[in-house]
Design a protein around this motif. Structure first.
Motif, short mmCIF file in Angstrom:
data_model
loop_
_atom_site.label_atom_id
_atom_site.label_comp_id
_atom_site.label_asym_id
_atom_site.label_seq_id
_atom_site.Cartn_x
_atom_site.Cartn_y
_atom_site.Cartn_z
N PRO A 21 46.44 31.33 41.83
CA PRO A 21 45.11 30.70 41.72
C PRO A 21 44.56 30.95 40.31
O PRO A 21 44.67 32.06 39.79
N LEU A 22 43.99 29.92 39.74
CA LEU A 22 43.41 30.03 38.40
C LEU A 22 41.88 29.95 38.49
O LEU A 22 41.34 29.09 39.18
N LEU A 23 41.21 30.85 37.81
CA LEU A 23 39.75 30.93 37.85
C LEU A 23 39.16 30.27 36.61
O LEU A 23 39.68 30.43 35.49
N HIS A 24 38.06 29.54 36.79
CA HIS A 24 37.49 28.73 35.71
C HIS A 24 36.05 29.14 35.39
O HIS A 24 35.30 29.57 36.27
N LEU A 25 35.68 28.97 34.13
CA LEU A 25 34.31 29.22 33.69
C LEU A 25 33.60 27.87 33.56
O LEU A 25 34.13 26.94 32.95
N ASP A 64 29.95 30.88 36.71
CA ASP A 64 29.00 30.54 35.65
C ASP A 64 28.91 31.61 34.56
O ASP A 64 28.25 31.41 33.55
N GLN A 65 29.56 32.77 34.77
CA GLN A 65 29.51 33.83 33.77
C GLN A 65 30.86 34.53 33.67
O GLN A 65 31.61 34.60 34.64
N TRP A 66 31.12 35.09 32.49
CA TRP A 66 32.35 35.86 32.29
C TRP A 66 32.42 37.02 33.27
O TRP A 66 33.49 37.33 33.81
N ASN A 67 31.30 37.71 33.46
CA ASN A 67 31.32 38.91 34.31
C ASN A 67 31.80 38.62 35.72
O ASN A 67 32.59 39.37 36.28
N THR A 68 31.29 37.54 36.32
CA THR A 68 31.70 37.22 37.68
C THR A 68 33.15 36.74 37.72
O THR A 68 33.89 37.04 38.67
N ALA A 69 33.57 36.01 36.69
CA ALA A 69 34.97 35.59 36.63
C ALA A 69 35.88 36.80 36.49
O ALA A 69 36.94 36.90 37.13
N VAL A 109 43.74 34.42 38.47
CA VAL A 109 43.94 34.77 37.07
C VAL A 109 42.83 34.11 36.26
O VAL A 109 42.54 32.92 36.43
N ALA A 110 42.21 34.87 35.36
CA ALA A 110 41.11 34.35 34.55
C ALA A 110 41.46 34.47 33.07
O ALA A 110 42.08 35.45 32.64
N LEU A 111 41.05 33.46 32.30
CA LEU A 111 41.18 33.52 30.84
C LEU A 111 39.95 34.24 30.30
O LEU A 111 38.83 33.70 30.36
N LEU A 112 40.13 35.43 29.77
CA LEU A 112 39.00 36.27 29.37
C LEU A 112 39.16 36.78 27.95
O LEU A 112 40.29 37.05 27.50
N SER A 136 42.20 49.95 34.16
CA SER A 136 43.28 49.17 34.79
C SER A 136 42.86 48.39 36.02
O SER A 136 43.70 48.01 36.84
N SER A 137 41.54 48.10 36.17
CA SER A 137 41.14 47.19 37.24
C SER A 137 41.52 45.76 36.86
O SER A 137 41.67 44.89 37.72
N LEU A 138 41.70 45.53 35.56
CA LEU A 138 42.25 44.28 35.05
C LEU A 138 43.47 44.60 34.21
O LEU A 138 43.48 45.60 33.47
#
Length: 298
Positions: free
Chosen positions: A192-196, A223-228, A238-241, A253-255
């Motif tokens: 799954p890919l997560l989007h901003l 709507d925010q980086w933090n929630t993503a 997976v999120a692009l951060l 290491s939570s991410l």
């Protein structure tokens, strides 16, 4: 140009009118201002007489803004907010060294605030007030001295300095990395890919950059980086951060990096300020400090 005194109503009259216009009630305005209804009505009448323009339609026990009153209320509300903010700032720091700084939520929470003690130690006479907002900031309607925002560095009526580039990398939870064993860009299409919300095509750009074919890219929207980032850490996808905004999560290491394929985006982070605040001493100090702090961001 000096404005004739007859066009400058009293603050009491303006406050009474603005409160009545906003609440749609003389009674509510009186309660808010701790005045009697007759006092509020009298101030509004005096204002209408001074301006020689009716601001309300009176209908039995109710009031309704005229077209002129509606436009006037919108204009003076901004001014009253500026006066209120200036008064609060002066009270908080009588020396006048106050900066009202607008900042993107995750940039402010994850990167700026943890570093502010260093600035405050170096500049104890400067007070920084933070306002978070996702949308572009309008210096004409907000009592702001500067704003940290993402973009290309062009903003009418402002000056800016570049703070850092925006480099995004795929991150996920350790469990998801173990589950999918990502080895190459194509492997990310299985997860799954997560989007901003503000960058809905980021994954399409990353996939294209890495020569991965795709028809459409769907997934949860944030709507925010933090929630993503929190969603990625929770194993939702997976999120692009930007790594620099998630230093703590990467440290504990939570991410983890799903795939070491960073991508430089077209925008970057800048500090903007209105041209008429360019020589404001506290802002000059902040600009130099931010430039120094951001020089270490990779």
């Amino acid at each position: 140009m000096k404005i004739p005194r007859r066009f400058l109503p009293s603050l009491a009259a303006l406050s009474a009118f603005e409160a009545a216009a906003r609440t749609g009630s003389v009674t509510a305005a009186a309660a808010e201002l701790n005045l009697t209804q007759s006092a509020v009505s009298r101030q509004i009448k005096l204002l209408e007489q001074q301006l020689e323009v009716p601001l309300f339609w009176r209908e039995r026990q109710s009031i309704r803004l005229t077209a002129a009153g509606h436009a006037y209320a919108r204009e003076i509300r901004v001014t009253l907010e500026h006066i209120g903010a200036a008064s609060m700032n002066l009270r908080a720091n009588p020396s006048g060294g106050t900066i009202n700084l607008a900042v993107l939520p995750t940039f402010g929470t994850n990167w700026l605030v943890p570093r502010l003690p260093k600035f405050m130690k170096a500049h104890p006479d400067v007070t920084i007030n933070l306002v978070t907002q996702q949308a572009p900031f309008d210096f004409r309607t907000k009592s702001l001295d500067a704003a940290i925002h993402y973009g290309t560095g062009t903003w009418p009526g402002t000056e800016c300095i570049f703070l850092c580039a925006d480099v995004v990398t795929p991150f996920c939870s350790p469990e998801m990395q173990k589950q999918y064993s990502f080895r190459q860009p194509m492997d990310l299409r299985k997860a799954p890919l997560l989007h901003l919300k503000s960058r809905p095509d980021a994954w399409e750009q990353w996939l294209g950059y890495n020569s991965v074919p795709f028809d459409s890219v769907r997934g949860m929207l944030f709507d925010q980086w933090n929630t993503a980032g929190a969603a990625a850490a929770a194993g939702l996808g997976v999120a692009l951060l930007p790594a620099f905004l998630f230093e703590e999560q990467l440290k504990n290491s939570s991410l983890v990096c799903a795939l070491d394929r960073p991508m430089l985006t077209a925008g970057g982070y800048h500090l903007f300020w209105p041209t008429d605040r360019a020589d404001y001493p506290p802002l000059l100090s902040l600009r130099q400090w931010l430039a120094d702090e951001c020089s270490s961001i990779l």
